[in-house]
Design a protein around this motif. Structure first.
Motif, PDB file in Angstrom:
ATOM      1  N   TYR A 141      -7.991  10.421  -5.696  1.00  0.00           N
ATOM      2  CA  TYR A 141      -7.260  11.243  -4.734  1.00  0.00           C
ATOM      3  C   TYR A 141      -7.767  12.664  -4.857  1.00  0.00           C
ATOM      4  O   TYR A 141      -8.654  12.951  -5.685  1.00  0.00           O
ATOM      5  CB  TYR A 141      -5.750  11.148  -4.956  1.00  0.00           C
ATOM      6  N   ARG A 142      -7.241  13.560  -4.039  1.00  0.00           N
ATOM      7  CA  ARG A 142      -7.804  14.909  -3.957  1.00  0.00           C
ATOM      8  C   ARG A 142      -7.897  15.616  -5.306  1.00  0.00           C
ATOM      9  O   ARG A 142      -8.880  16.271  -5.603  1.00  0.00           O
ATOM     10  CB  ARG A 142      -6.973  15.772  -2.993  1.00  0.00           C
ATOM     11  N   ASP A 143      -6.859  15.476  -6.121  1.00  0.00           N
ATOM     12  CA  ASP A 143      -6.797  16.261  -7.359  1.00  0.00           C
ATOM     13  C   ASP A 143      -7.145  15.467  -8.609  1.00  0.00           C
ATOM     14  O   ASP A 143      -6.956  15.954  -9.719  1.00  0.00           O
ATOM     15  CB  ASP A 143      -5.392  16.864  -7.528  1.00  0.00           C
ATOM     16  N   GLY A 144      -7.598  14.226  -8.460  1.00  0.00           N
ATOM     17  CA  GLY A 144      -7.908  13.479  -9.670  1.00  0.00           C
ATOM     18  C   GLY A 144      -8.175  12.011  -9.405  1.00  0.00           C
ATOM     19  O   GLY A 144      -8.418  11.592  -8.262  1.00  0.00           O
ATOM     20  N   GLU A 145      -8.104  11.236 -10.461  1.00  0.00           N
ATOM     21  CA  GLU A 145      -8.333   9.801 -10.368  1.00  0.00           C
ATOM     22  C   GLU A 145      -7.566   9.097 -11.483  1.00  0.00           C
ATOM     23  O   GLU A 145      -7.157   9.719 -12.472  1.00  0.00           O
ATOM     24  CB  GLU A 145      -9.831   9.483 -10.483  1.00  0.00           C
ATOM     25  N   LYS A 146      -7.364   7.791 -11.302  1.00  0.00           N
ATOM     26  CA  LYS A 146      -6.667   6.984 -12.299  1.00  0.00           C
ATOM     27  C   LYS A 146      -7.296   5.604 -12.352  1.00  0.00           C
ATOM     28  O   LYS A 146      -7.812   5.103 -11.346  1.00  0.00           O
ATOM     29  CB  LYS A 146      -5.182   6.817 -11.936  1.00  0.00           C
ATOM     30  N   LYS A 147      -7.200   4.983 -13.517  1.00  0.00           N
ATOM     31  CA  LYS A 147      -7.500   3.567 -13.639  1.00  0.00           C
ATOM     32  C   LYS A 147      -6.168   2.826 -13.696  1.00  0.00           C
ATOM     33  O   LYS A 147      -5.305   3.165 -14.497  1.00  0.00           O
ATOM     34  CB  LYS A 147      -8.334   3.275 -14.885  1.00  0.00           C
ATOM     35  N   VAL A 148      -6.030   1.839 -12.838  1.00  0.00           N
ATOM     36  CA  VAL A 148      -4.772   1.103 -12.710  1.00  0.00           C
ATOM     37  C   VAL A 148      -5.050  -0.374 -12.918  1.00  0.00           C
ATOM     38  O   VAL A 148      -5.913  -0.950 -12.240  1.00  0.00           O
ATOM     39  CB  VAL A 148      -4.141   1.327 -11.315  1.00  0.00           C
ATOM     40  N   PHE A 149      -4.317  -0.972 -13.852  1.00  0.00           N
ATOM     41  CA  PHE A 149      -4.453  -2.417 -14.054  1.00  0.00           C
ATOM     42  C   PHE A 149      -3.407  -3.142 -13.208  1.00  0.00           C
ATOM     43  O   PHE A 149      -2.217  -2.843 -13.269  1.00  0.00           O
ATOM     44  CB  PHE A 149      -4.272  -2.792 -15.518  1.00  0.00           C
ATOM     45  N   VAL A 150      -3.878  -4.107 -12.408  1.00  0.00           N
ATOM     46  CA  VAL A 150      -3.005  -4.890 -11.539  1.00  0.00           C
ATOM     47  C   VAL A 150      -3.081  -6.342 -11.998  1.00  0.00           C
ATOM     48  O   VAL A 150      -4.098  -7.015 -11.807  1.00  0.00           O
ATOM     49  CB  VAL A 150      -3.426  -4.782 -10.060  1.00  0.00           C
ATOM     50  N   ALA A 151      -2.013  -6.820 -12.627  1.00  0.00           N
ATOM     51  CA  ALA A 151      -1.987  -8.207 -13.099  1.00  0.00           C
ATOM     52  C   ALA A 151      -1.930  -9.166 -11.919  1.00  0.00           C
ATOM     53  O   ALA A 151      -1.525  -8.798 -10.804  1.00  0.00           O
ATOM     54  CB  ALA A 151      -0.791  -8.426 -14.015  1.00  0.00           C
ATOM     55  N   ASP A 152      -2.329 -10.412 -12.176  1.00  0.00           N
ATOM     56  CA  ASP A 152      -2.364 -11.416 -11.108  1.00  0.00           C
ATOM     57  C   ASP A 152      -0.996 -11.629 -10.463  1.00  0.00           C
ATOM     58  O   ASP A 152      -0.913 -11.986  -9.287  1.00  0.00           O
ATOM     59  CB  ASP A 152      -2.872 -12.752 -11.663  1.00  0.00           C
ATOM     60  N   ASN A 153       0.088 -11.440 -11.232  1.00  0.00           N
ATOM     61  CA  ASN A 153       1.429 -11.680 -10.686  1.00  0.00           C
ATOM     62  C   ASN A 153       2.107 -10.422 -10.151  1.00  0.00           C
ATOM     63  O   ASN A 153       3.295 -10.439  -9.826  1.00  0.00           O
ATOM     64  CB  ASN A 153       2.324 -12.334 -11.750  1.00  0.00           C
ATOM     65  N   THR A 154       1.377  -9.323 -10.051  1.00  0.00           N
ATOM     66  CA  THR A 154       1.944  -8.079  -9.513  1.00  0.00           C
ATOM     67  C   THR A 154       2.143  -8.201  -8.003  1.00  0.00           C
ATOM     68  O   THR A 154       1.236  -8.638  -7.294  1.00  0.00           O
ATOM     69  CB  THR A 154       1.007  -6.893  -9.800  1.00  0.00           C
ATOM     70  N   PRO A 155       3.309  -7.835  -7.481  1.00  0.00           N
ATOM     71  CA  PRO A 155       3.511  -7.888  -6.025  1.00  0.00           C
ATOM     72  C   PRO A 155       2.524  -6.971  -5.293  1.00  0.00           C
ATOM     73  O   PRO A 155       2.357  -5.804  -5.658  1.00  0.00           O
ATOM     74  CB  PRO A 155       4.949  -7.403  -5.838  1.00  0.00           C
ATOM     75  N   VAL A 156       1.863  -7.522  -4.283  1.00  0.00           N
ATOM     76  CA  VAL A 156       0.943  -6.752  -3.436  1.00  0.00           C
ATOM     77  C   VAL A 156       1.391  -6.952  -1.992  1.00  0.00           C
ATOM     78  O   VAL A 156       1.542  -8.094  -1.538  1.00  0.00           O
ATOM     79  CB  VAL A 156      -0.520  -7.193  -3.613  1.00  0.00           C
ATOM     80  N   VAL A 157       1.617  -5.856  -1.288  1.00  0.00           N
ATOM     81  CA  VAL A 157       2.149  -5.934   0.078  1.00  0.00           C
ATOM     82  C   VAL A 157       1.405  -4.969   0.986  1.00  0.00           C
ATOM     83  O   VAL A 157       0.611  -4.132   0.521  1.00  0.00           O
ATOM     84  CB  VAL A 157       3.658  -5.596   0.104  1.00  0.00           C
ATOM     85  N   THR A 158       1.672  -5.086   2.281  1.00  0.00           N
ATOM     86  CA  THR A 158       1.142  -4.127   3.235  1.00  0.00           C
ATOM     87  C   THR A 158       2.193  -3.846   4.298  1.00  0.00           C
ATOM     88  O   THR A 158       3.212  -4.547   4.383  1.00  0.00           O
ATOM     89  CB  THR A 158      -0.159  -4.633   3.888  1.00  0.00           C
ATOM     90  N   PHE A 159       1.941  -2.808   5.089  1.00  0.00           N
ATOM     91  CA  PHE A 159       2.851  -2.417   6.168  1.00  0.00           C
ATOM     92  C   PHE A 159       2.417  -3.059   7.483  1.00  0.00           C
ATOM     93  O   PHE A 159       1.216  -3.162   7.769  1.00  0.00           O
ATOM     94  CB  PHE A 159       2.856  -0.894   6.342  1.00  0.00           C
ATOM     95  N   VAL A 160       3.395  -3.451   8.273  1.00  0.00           N
ATOM     96  CA  VAL A 160       3.136  -3.951   9.624  1.00  0.00           C
ATOM     97  C   VAL A 160       4.081  -3.225  10.570  1.00  0.00           C
ATOM     98  O   VAL A 160       5.115  -2.703  10.139  1.00  0.00           O
ATOM     99  CB  VAL A 160       3.342  -5.486   9.713  1.00  0.00           C
TER     100      VAL A 160
END
Length: 215
Positions: A155-174
């Protein structure tokens, strides 16, 4: 005691009493401010009723919250997608909590559609869980592991490493509209307190097909 000494004593007493009263009022005011709970900006829960522009929500913690729906309220649907749908270049929001090794573990990830790219870009504290934060950023790299993906998000001011496990909820907007706000629907409503003490919602995300918005 002479007359002049008596006058000075009376003057000191006259001065001390108002000062003491002011101090007591000041202390009481600060105590009241300290005890006043912060005004919430989000409510997560289930719609109990919708009557015109008034929506009653039972929060996850059991409180009944009455919300006035703003005339220009933005309603979006939330639907489940796959972890594999997160690719380099995706603009995502990730709620994370710190792991024991200092890593950032995702509690949920939502993928923004292209027309919402840049929404809330940056990283900030979040109220989903203790010590959680929300990072809205672009996926620069996605590394697939045995039990999930590690995302490098920038992002504009930095960065991150994020671990996303297989069972983590993943969604999107409609796309959604006010007709999606029905009794029994699970929502997260973004709100503000009006001068009269009531609450107004100007943005509501509603889960589709019984889904609970995870963010």
């Amino acid at each position: 005691m002479g007359q002049s000494e008596t006058v000075m004593t009376i003057q000191r007493t006259t001065l001390i009493r108002p000062l003491a009263a002011v101090a007591m009022v000041t202390v009481s005011t600060f105590a009241a401010l300290a005890q006043k709970a912060p005004v919430p900006t989000r409510v997560r829960g289930t719609i109990e009723s919708v009557n015109g522009d008034t929506m009653q929500v039972k929060s996850r913690s059991g409180e009944e919250v009455k919300l006035h729906l703003a005339s220009d309220v933005n309603v979006s649907g939330i639907t489940k997608i796959s972890l594999a749908d997160i690719k380099p270049g995706s603009f995502v929001g990730a709620t994370t909590v710190p792991g024991p090794d200092g890593s950032q573990n995702a509690v949920e990830v939502h993928v923004f559609p292209e027309d919402m790219r840049g929404t809330g870009e940056g990283s900030r504290p979040w109220d989903l869980k203790p010590n959680s934060s929300m990072t809205n950023a672009t996926v620069a790299e996605s590394v697939v592991g045995n039990d999930g993906h590690t995302l490098l998000v920038k992002y504009r001011d930095g960065e991150k490493k994020v671990f996303v496990a297989d069972n983590t909820p993943v969604v999107t907007f409609v796309p959604g509209d006010k007709s999606d706000l029905k009794t029994g629907a699970k929502v997260i409503a973004f709100m503000k307190q009006l001068p009269d003490g009531s609450f107004e919602a100007n943005r509501v995300s509603v889960g589709r097909d019984g889904l609970t918005p995870p963010m």
